[in-house]
Design an enzyme around this catalytic site. Structure first.
Site, mmCIF file in Angstrom:
data_model
loop_
_atom_site.group_PDB
_atom_site.id
_atom_site.type_symbol
_atom_site.label_atom_id
_atom_site.label_comp_id
_atom_site.label_asym_id
_atom_site.label_seq_id
_atom_site.Cartn_x
_atom_site.Cartn_y
_atom_site.Cartn_z
ATOM 1 N N GLY A 44 17.404 3.796 -29.117
ATOM 2 C CA GLY A 44 17.169 2.536 -29.942
ATOM 3 C C GLY A 44 17.978 2.419 -30.947
ATOM 4 O O GLY A 44 18.234 1.293 -31.699
ATOM 5 N N ALA A 102 14.026 5.169 -30.284
ATOM 6 C CA ALA A 102 12.806 4.814 -30.564
ATOM 7 C C ALA A 102 11.830 6.068 -30.754
ATOM 8 O O ALA A 102 12.160 7.041 -30.154
ATOM 9 C CB ALA A 102 12.377 4.198 -29.171
ATOM 10 N N GLU A 141 20.892 0.960 -30.146
ATOM 11 C CA GLU A 141 20.779 -0.596 -29.751
ATOM 12 C C GLU A 141 20.361 -1.462 -30.960
ATOM 13 O O GLU A 141 20.702 -2.440 -31.012
ATOM 14 C CB GLU A 141 19.472 -0.566 -28.785
ATOM 15 C CG GLU A 141 19.854 0.312 -27.517
ATOM 16 C CD GLU A 141 18.495 0.679 -26.696
ATOM 17 O OE1 GLU A 141 17.722 1.393 -26.991
ATOM 18 O OE2 GLU A 141 18.599 -0.161 -25.452
ATOM 19 N N GLU A 170 18.587 8.180 -23.096
ATOM 20 C CA GLU A 170 17.408 8.031 -22.597
ATOM 21 C C GLU A 170 17.267 8.843 -21.249
ATOM 22 O O GLU A 170 16.090 9.079 -20.912
ATOM 23 C CB GLU A 170 17.332 6.517 -22.432
ATOM 24 C CG GLU A 170 16.832 5.733 -23.493
ATOM 25 C CD GLU A 170 18.095 5.199 -24.313
ATOM 26 O OE1 GLU A 170 19.355 5.629 -24.083
ATOM 27 O OE2 GLU A 170 17.911 4.448 -25.314
HETATM 28 N N1 CO8 Z 1 11.237 10.054 -31.906
HETATM 29 C C1 CO8 Z 1 10.281 10.538 -32.493
HETATM 30 N N2 CO8 Z 1 10.705 11.764 -33.288
HETATM 31 C C2 CO8 Z 1 12.101 12.100 -33.442
HETATM 32 C C3 CO8 Z 1 13.111 11.373 -32.815
HETATM 33 C C4 CO8 Z 1 12.693 10.337 -31.922
HETATM 34 N N3 CO8 Z 1 13.464 9.491 -31.198
HETATM 35 N N4 CO8 Z 1 14.080 11.956 -33.037
HETATM 36 C C5 CO8 Z 1 13.863 13.140 -33.874
HETATM 37 N N5 CO8 Z 1 12.719 12.827 -34.112
HETATM 38 C C6 CO8 Z 1 11.840 14.206 -35.144
HETATM 39 C C7 CO8 Z 1 11.841 15.360 -34.360
HETATM 40 O O1 CO8 Z 1 10.666 15.607 -33.357
HETATM 41 C C8 CO8 Z 1 11.554 16.217 -35.798
HETATM 42 O O2 CO8 Z 1 10.302 15.965 -36.025
HETATM 43 P P1 CO8 Z 1 9.386 17.699 -36.075
HETATM 44 O O3 CO8 Z 1 10.184 17.951 -37.274
HETATM 45 O O4 CO8 Z 1 7.801 17.089 -36.830
HETATM 46 O O5 CO8 Z 1 9.589 18.668 -35.113
HETATM 47 C C9 CO8 Z 1 12.448 15.586 -36.741
HETATM 48 O O6 CO8 Z 1 12.646 14.186 -36.089
HETATM 49 C C10 CO8 Z 1 13.869 15.981 -36.901
HETATM 50 O O7 CO8 Z 1 14.191 16.299 -35.719
HETATM 51 P P2 CO8 Z 1 14.966 17.629 -34.982
HETATM 52 O O8 CO8 Z 1 14.290 18.801 -35.605
HETATM 53 O O9 CO8 Z 1 15.196 17.454 -33.561
HETATM 54 O O10 CO8 Z 1 16.435 17.489 -35.602
HETATM 55 P P3 CO8 Z 1 17.819 18.291 -35.142
HETATM 56 O O11 CO8 Z 1 18.855 18.071 -36.210
HETATM 57 O O12 CO8 Z 1 17.666 19.635 -34.489
HETATM 58 O O13 CO8 Z 1 18.293 17.197 -33.933
HETATM 59 C C11 CO8 Z 1 18.621 15.039 -32.639
HETATM 60 C C12 CO8 Z 1 18.592 15.892 -34.084
HETATM 61 C C13 CO8 Z 1 19.895 15.514 -31.815
HETATM 62 C C14 CO8 Z 1 18.993 13.681 -33.072
HETATM 63 C C15 CO8 Z 1 17.359 15.395 -31.989
HETATM 64 O O14 CO8 Z 1 16.448 15.010 -33.076
HETATM 65 C C16 CO8 Z 1 17.132 14.515 -30.717
HETATM 66 O O15 CO8 Z 1 17.596 14.687 -29.702
HETATM 67 N N6 CO8 Z 1 16.360 13.115 -30.954
HETATM 68 C C17 CO8 Z 1 15.932 12.244 -29.830
HETATM 69 C C18 CO8 Z 1 17.195 11.385 -29.712
HETATM 70 C C19 CO8 Z 1 16.541 10.645 -28.556
HETATM 71 O O16 CO8 Z 1 16.413 10.935 -27.149
HETATM 72 N N7 CO8 Z 1 16.769 9.329 -28.633
HETATM 73 C C20 CO8 Z 1 16.351 8.404 -27.568
HETATM 74 C C21 CO8 Z 1 14.923 8.143 -27.796
HETATM 75 S S1 CO8 Z 1 14.087 6.646 -26.417
HETATM 76 C C22 CO8 Z 1 14.875 5.470 -26.935
HETATM 77 O O17 CO8 Z 1 15.525 5.267 -28.063
HETATM 78 C C23 CO8 Z 1 14.506 4.398 -25.965
HETATM 79 C C24 CO8 Z 1 14.650 2.923 -26.794
HETATM 80 C C25 CO8 Z 1 14.261 1.677 -26.133
HETATM 81 C C26 CO8 Z 1 12.541 1.740 -25.736
HETATM 82 C C27 CO8 Z 1 12.431 0.403 -25.250
HETATM 83 C C28 CO8 Z 1 10.917 0.336 -25.053
HETATM 84 C C29 CO8 Z 1 10.643 -1.094 -24.401
#
Ligand code: CO8
Length: 257
Positions: A108, A65, A111, A131
């Site tokens: 997400g 998400a 999911e 998460e």
């Molecule tokens: N949300 C927003 N932006 C994201 C997300 C995300 N989930 N994942 C990556 N991005 C963005 C980064 O911020 C970055 O943006 P910018 O260039 O502007 O800084 C761009 O995508 C590229 O990402 P990275 O530079 O981090 O890329 P890497 O190759 O270094 O890393 C990863 C890749 C390991 C996937 C890393 O991006 C990461 O850890 N991402 C987050 C993963 C995460 O925690 N996901 C869970 C999110 S919470 C969730 O999904 C809850 C769902 C349920 C919600 C329900 C509500 C009711």
């Protein structure tokens, strides 16, 4: 200029939906939810569409998400908006949905893949529910669907540590149905989708519904539901055609009626 958050392409009887937020690793925001759910609902009603494929990029199916969209919300905001309840619309789609997962399917994203009917993984795919590292828990059904897919202990391991699993492990624990070379994944899944879409749509929808009953109800009720669906299909053209084709040693010509 705003780009489309998803790309939708129809190939024969298959509709492919590609998540398209490359700068955010296909993070799922409200616009993506609305676009995916609306596209599925629109084509679900079309008798000329027999299967969906949802995919992302080689780097990410979806990295979760959209954290930036959610981070400043209060609990009241989340409750009032019933944040992400729109994803429940996918559970009412009757046409099969195949997930073709390359790269990250996290939070997400994992999911969303699990909301689909089958998950096919590229050999470099990474699944996870990270998460816990953000101070929350899965919120799009992950704690429920992952547990049903892989069992309590693997689900606990994934959700409480937030670690990723690779495609081999995902196949071994029944999260992914099959694994393909990453660069061939989408073509392979499109071919599977075309095969499914070539069968009679009534029986395909009945098969999907019956399997889903197994997840949600008791065995006796599920077996009865399956038998009644089976009986009902004997009023269809496609049952007569399918069985006649077998007896006559020829290909069946299904019409979806
Ligand atoms: N949300 C927003 N932006 C994201 C997300 C995300 N989930 N994942 C990556 N991005 C963005 C980064 O911020 C970055 O943006 P910018 O260039 O502007 O800084 C761009 O995508 C590229 O990402 P990275 O530079 O981090 O890329 P890497 O190759 O270094 O890393 C990863 C890749 C390991 C996937 C890393 O991006 C990461 O850890 N991402 C987050 C993963 C995460 O925690 N996901 C869970 C999110 S919470 C969730 O999904 C809850 C769902 C349920 C919600 C329900 C509500 C009711």
């Amino acid at each position: 200029m705003m780009t489309d958050v998803i790309l939708v392409e129809q190939v024969e009887r298959v509709v492919k939906i590609t998540l398209n937020r490359p700068d955010a690793l296909n993070a799922l925001n409200l616009d993506v939810m609305e676009a995916v759910a609306s596209a599925l609902e629109q084509y679900d009603r079309d008798p000329n569409v027999g299967c969906f494929v949802i995919t992302g990029s080689e780097k990410a199916f979806a990295a979760g998400a959209d954290i930036k969209e959610m981070q400043d919300k209060s609990a009241t905001d989340m409750l009032n908006a019933d944040w992400f309840a729109g994803w429940d619309r996918l559970s009412r789609i009757r046409t099969p949905i195949l997930a073709a997962v390359n790269g990250y399917a996290l939070g997400g994203g994992c999911e969303l893949a699990m909301m689909c009917d089958v998950i096919y993984a590229g050999d470099r795919a990474k699944f996870g529910q990270p998460e816990i590292k953000l101070g929350v828990i899965p919120g799009m059904g992950g704690s429920q669907r992952l547990t049903k897919a892989v069992g309590k202990y693997k689900a606990m391991d994934m959700i409480l540590t937030g670690r990723m699993m690779d495609a081999t492990e995902a196949e071994r624990c029944n999260l992914a149905a099959r694994v393909f070379d990453a660069d061939k994944l989408v073509d392979e899944v499109m071919n599977i989708a075309k095969e499914i879409a070539g069968f009679g749509k009534l029986s395909v929808m009945a098969g999907k519904e019956a399997v889903n009953r197994a997840l949600e109800g008791g065995l006796t009720e599920g077996v009865l539901f399956e038998r009644r669906s089976f009986h009902g299909l004997f009023s269809s053209h496609d049952q007569k055609e399918g069985m006649a084709a077998f007896s006559e040693k020829r290909d069946a010509n299904f019409k979806g009626e």
